[in-house]
Design a protein around this motif. Sequence first.
Motif, short mmCIF file in Angstrom:
data_model
loop_
_atom_site.label_atom_id
_atom_site.label_comp_id
_atom_site.label_asym_id
_atom_site.label_seq_id
_atom_site.Cartn_x
_atom_site.Cartn_y
_atom_site.Cartn_z
N THR A 29 0.84 -1.31 -0.16
CA THR A 29 0.02 0.01 -0.02
C THR A 29 0.93 1.30 -0.12
OG1 THR A 29 -1.94 -1.15 1.01
CG2 THR A 29 -1.62 1.25 1.32
N ARG A 38 -2.17 5.26 -6.01
CA ARG A 38 -3.18 5.36 -5.02
C ARG A 38 -2.82 6.51 -4.22
NH1 ARG A 38 -4.54 0.59 -1.22
NH2 ARG A 38 -6.16 1.21 0.31
N ASN A 39 -4.05 7.20 -3.75
CA ASN A 39 -3.86 8.21 -2.73
C ASN A 39 -4.23 7.80 -1.55
OD1 ASN A 39 -3.54 10.44 -4.47
ND2 ASN A 39 -5.60 10.34 -5.27
N PRO A 40 -3.58 8.31 -0.39
CA PRO A 40 -3.90 7.91 0.98
C PRO A 40 -5.04 8.66 1.54
CG PRO A 40 -2.25 9.86 0.97
CD PRO A 40 -2.52 9.39 -0.48
N SER A 41 -5.46 7.99 2.43
CA SER A 41 -6.84 8.49 3.17
C SER A 41 -6.10 9.79 3.93
CB SER A 41 -7.40 7.62 4.14
OG SER A 41 -6.40 7.34 5.23
N VAL A 42 -6.90 10.58 4.40
CA VAL A 42 -6.37 11.73 5.15
C VAL A 42 -5.77 11.12 6.37
CG1 VAL A 42 -7.15 13.65 6.84
CG2 VAL A 42 -8.20 13.37 4.55
N SER A 43 -6.27 10.27 7.09
CA SER A 43 -5.50 9.72 8.33
C SER A 43 -4.28 9.01 7.98
CB SER A 43 -6.49 8.81 9.21
OG SER A 43 -6.67 7.66 8.40
N VAL A 44 -4.03 8.22 6.87
CA VAL A 44 -2.82 7.60 6.54
C VAL A 44 -1.93 8.95 6.16
CG1 VAL A 44 -1.55 6.45 4.65
CG2 VAL A 44 -3.77 5.27 5.80
N ALA A 45 -2.52 9.77 5.29
CA ALA A 45 -1.61 10.89 5.11
C ALA A 45 -0.91 11.61 5.98
CB ALA A 45 -2.30 11.99 4.00
N LYS A 46 -1.55 11.86 6.99
CA LYS A 46 -1.36 12.44 8.20
C LYS A 46 0.01 11.82 9.06
CE LYS A 46 -5.20 15.51 9.42
NZ LYS A 46 -6.33 15.67 10.47
N TRP A 56 1.19 17.28 5.87
CA TRP A 56 0.18 16.33 5.04
C TRP A 56 -0.58 16.70 3.81
CZ3 TRP A 56 -5.08 16.32 5.04
CH2 TRP A 56 -5.88 17.41 6.12
N PHE A 60 -2.57 16.43 -1.17
CA PHE A 60 -3.80 16.73 -1.78
C PHE A 60 -3.72 18.17 -2.73
CE2 PHE A 60 -4.78 14.02 1.75
CZ PHE A 60 -5.21 13.03 1.44
#
Length: 74
Positions: A29, A38-46, A56, A60
């Motif tokens: 992942t 793939r783009n990370p979710s906000v929580s994963v990006a953080k 983070w 986006f």
Amino acid sequence: MREWLKKKRLDTGLTQKEIAKLVGISRSTYAMIENGERNPSVSVAKRIADALKFDWTIFFDDKCHVLCTKDCPA
């Protein structure tokens, strides 16, 4: 490809597997995120940003995706 993300990771001396473990995601992942597949979710990006010490929101920011091919954001 998110060259800026790869550069950040390499600057820390960590492998994809090590970052993935710190963040709580699989290595595959993380590799897909780093490769721009793939783009990370906000929580994963953080969590990734926290581990690699960057803002983070860069994940986006459309301008960053276009402009950050040579230089890594601060």
